[in-house]
Write a protein that holds these residues in place. Sequence first.
Motif, PDB file in Angstrom:
ATOM      1  N   GLU A  34     -66.925  15.171 -46.230  1.00  0.00           N
ATOM      2  CA  GLU A  34     -66.274  15.029 -47.538  1.00  0.00           C
ATOM      3  C   GLU A  34     -65.435  13.754 -47.604  1.00  0.00           C
ATOM      4  N   VAL A  35     -64.731  13.449 -46.531  1.00  0.00           N
ATOM      5  CA  VAL A  35     -63.907  12.232 -46.517  1.00  0.00           C
ATOM      6  C   VAL A  35     -64.785  10.996 -46.626  1.00  0.00           C
ATOM      7  N   SER A  36     -65.878  10.992 -45.892  1.00  0.00           N
ATOM      8  CA  SER A  36     -66.763   9.817 -45.970  1.00  0.00           C
ATOM      9  C   SER A  36     -67.380   9.690 -47.360  1.00  0.00           C
ATOM     10  N   GLU A  37     -67.751  10.816 -47.971  1.00  0.00           N
ATOM     11  CA  GLU A  37     -68.295  10.756 -49.326  1.00  0.00           C
ATOM     12  C   GLU A  37     -67.254  10.242 -50.316  1.00  0.00           C
ATOM     13  N   GLN A  38     -66.028  10.740 -50.208  1.00  0.00           N
ATOM     14  CA  GLN A  38     -64.975  10.301 -51.124  1.00  0.00           C
ATOM     15  C   GLN A  38     -64.615   8.835 -50.886  1.00  0.00           C
ATOM     16  N   THR A  39     -64.605   8.419 -49.633  1.00  0.00           N
ATOM     17  CA  THR A  39     -64.321   7.017 -49.325  1.00  0.00           C
ATOM     18  C   THR A  39     -65.408   6.118 -49.895  1.00  0.00           C
ATOM     19  N   GLN A  40     -66.631   6.544 -49.749  1.00  0.00           N
ATOM     20  CA  GLN A  40     -67.741   5.760 -50.284  1.00  0.00           C
ATOM     21  C   GLN A  40     -67.660   5.694 -51.810  1.00  0.00           C
ATOM     22  N   ALA A  41     -67.344   6.811 -52.450  1.00  0.00           N
ATOM     23  CA  ALA A  41     -67.229   6.818 -53.909  1.00  0.00           C
ATOM     24  C   ALA A  41     -66.069   5.935 -54.362  1.00  0.00           C
ATOM     25  N   LEU A  42     -64.967   5.964 -53.638  1.00  0.00           N
ATOM     26  CA  LEU A  42     -63.810   5.134 -53.980  1.00  0.00           C
ATOM     27  C   LEU A  42     -64.128   3.660 -53.783  1.00  0.00           C
ATOM     28  N   ASN A  43     -64.819   3.334 -52.711  1.00  0.00           N
ATOM     29  CA  ASN A  43     -65.205   1.939 -52.480  1.00  0.00           C
ATOM     30  C   ASN A  43     -66.159   1.443 -53.559  1.00  0.00           C
ATOM     31  N   GLU A  44     -67.062   2.306 -53.998  1.00  0.00           N
ATOM     32  CA  GLU A  44     -67.973   1.916 -55.070  1.00  0.00           C
ATOM     33  C   GLU A  44     -67.207   1.700 -56.376  1.00  0.00           C
ATOM     34  N   ALA A  45     -66.211   2.564 -56.628  1.00  0.00           N
ATOM     35  CA  ALA A  45     -65.442   2.439 -57.865  1.00  0.00           C
ATOM     36  C   ALA A  45     -64.549   1.206 -57.835  1.00  0.00           C
ATOM     37  N   LEU A  46     -64.012   0.868 -56.681  1.00  0.00           N
ATOM     38  CA  LEU A  46     -63.110  -0.279 -56.558  1.00  0.00           C
ATOM     39  C   LEU A  46     -63.833  -1.519 -56.051  1.00  0.00           C
ATOM     40  N   GLY A  47     -65.111  -1.514 -56.080  1.00  0.00           N
ATOM     41  CA  GLY A  47     -65.901  -2.614 -55.519  1.00  0.00           C
ATOM     42  C   GLY A  47     -65.568  -3.968 -56.103  1.00  0.00           C
ATOM     43  N   GLY A  48     -65.363  -4.099 -57.386  1.00  0.00           N
ATOM     44  CA  GLY A  48     -65.120  -5.395 -58.003  1.00  0.00           C
ATOM     45  C   GLY A  48     -63.652  -5.729 -58.159  1.00  0.00           C
ATOM     46  N   ILE A  49     -62.764  -4.816 -57.845  1.00  0.00           N
ATOM     47  CA  ILE A  49     -61.335  -5.056 -58.062  1.00  0.00           C
ATOM     48  C   ILE A  49     -60.716  -5.598 -56.786  1.00  0.00           C
ATOM     49  N   GLU A  50     -59.956  -6.711 -56.924  1.00  0.00           N
ATOM     50  CA  GLU A  50     -59.231  -7.276 -55.794  1.00  0.00           C
ATOM     51  C   GLU A  50     -57.752  -7.293 -56.148  1.00  0.00           C
ATOM     52  N   PRO A  51     -56.856  -7.178 -55.163  1.00  0.00           N
ATOM     53  CA  PRO A  51     -55.426  -7.200 -55.480  1.00  0.00           C
ATOM     54  C   PRO A  51     -55.010  -8.569 -56.006  1.00  0.00           C
ATOM     55  N   SER A  52     -54.185  -8.548 -57.042  1.00  0.00           N
ATOM     56  CA  SER A  52     -53.757  -9.808 -57.654  1.00  0.00           C
ATOM     57  C   SER A  52     -52.651 -10.445 -56.828  1.00  0.00           C
ATOM     58  N   ALA A  53     -52.507 -11.746 -56.946  1.00  0.00           N
ATOM     59  CA  ALA A  53     -51.534 -12.491 -56.145  1.00  0.00           C
ATOM     60  C   ALA A  53     -50.113 -12.251 -56.628  1.00  0.00           C
ATOM     61  N   GLU A  54     -49.903 -12.012 -57.932  1.00  0.00           N
ATOM     62  CA  GLU A  54     -48.540 -11.850 -58.423  1.00  0.00           C
ATOM     63  C   GLU A  54     -47.952 -10.488 -58.079  1.00  0.00           C
ATOM     64  N   SER A  55     -48.777  -9.503 -57.780  1.00  0.00           N
ATOM     65  CA  SER A  55     -48.219  -8.194 -57.439  1.00  0.00           C
ATOM     66  C   SER A  55     -47.695  -8.179 -56.014  1.00  0.00           C
TER      67      SER A  55
END
Length: 168
Positions: free
Chosen positions: A80-101
Amino acid sequence: MIDLGISKLALIGAVALIVIGPERLPRVARTVGALVGRAQRYINDVKAEVSREVELEELRKMRTEFEDAARDVERTIHKEVSEQTQALNEALGGIEPSAESGGGVSDFVPSWHSAHKAHNGRKSWRVKQGARPLWFKRQNNVRVWVQSGAARVKRHRPAAGRARSFFE
């Protein structure tokens, strides 16, 4: 077991009295009693050992069942953890942390963290002392009530107007 009534015991006693004789009969009776006692203790020990072995085998069986169940739960959790991690990585795939935060979570400082700081950045020793329970302070001879020097002198100085008795 053997059905021994009073009449049969009396017959055995009479035969033993005639065969063994009155002088040796008490010694033989003690020996027979000791042998019967040993036999009973041996039988009880064997019964206890058998019951311990049966219980031990049951405990071993329960342990293996418990370990199997724990492994199954662990596998399920990892899956379950690996499935949730994979789903989270897919959802956050294009998002990178911004420099101003500045990185987000690592810059978070809880509000209680700065509440215990003194003016010069060190932790306040009063807060640290106050956090100890009274039983610990009594055990380690830490003063609970703080008095000034003048108050301590006044407390331990004898009263001027009071007459001293012989025992003081």
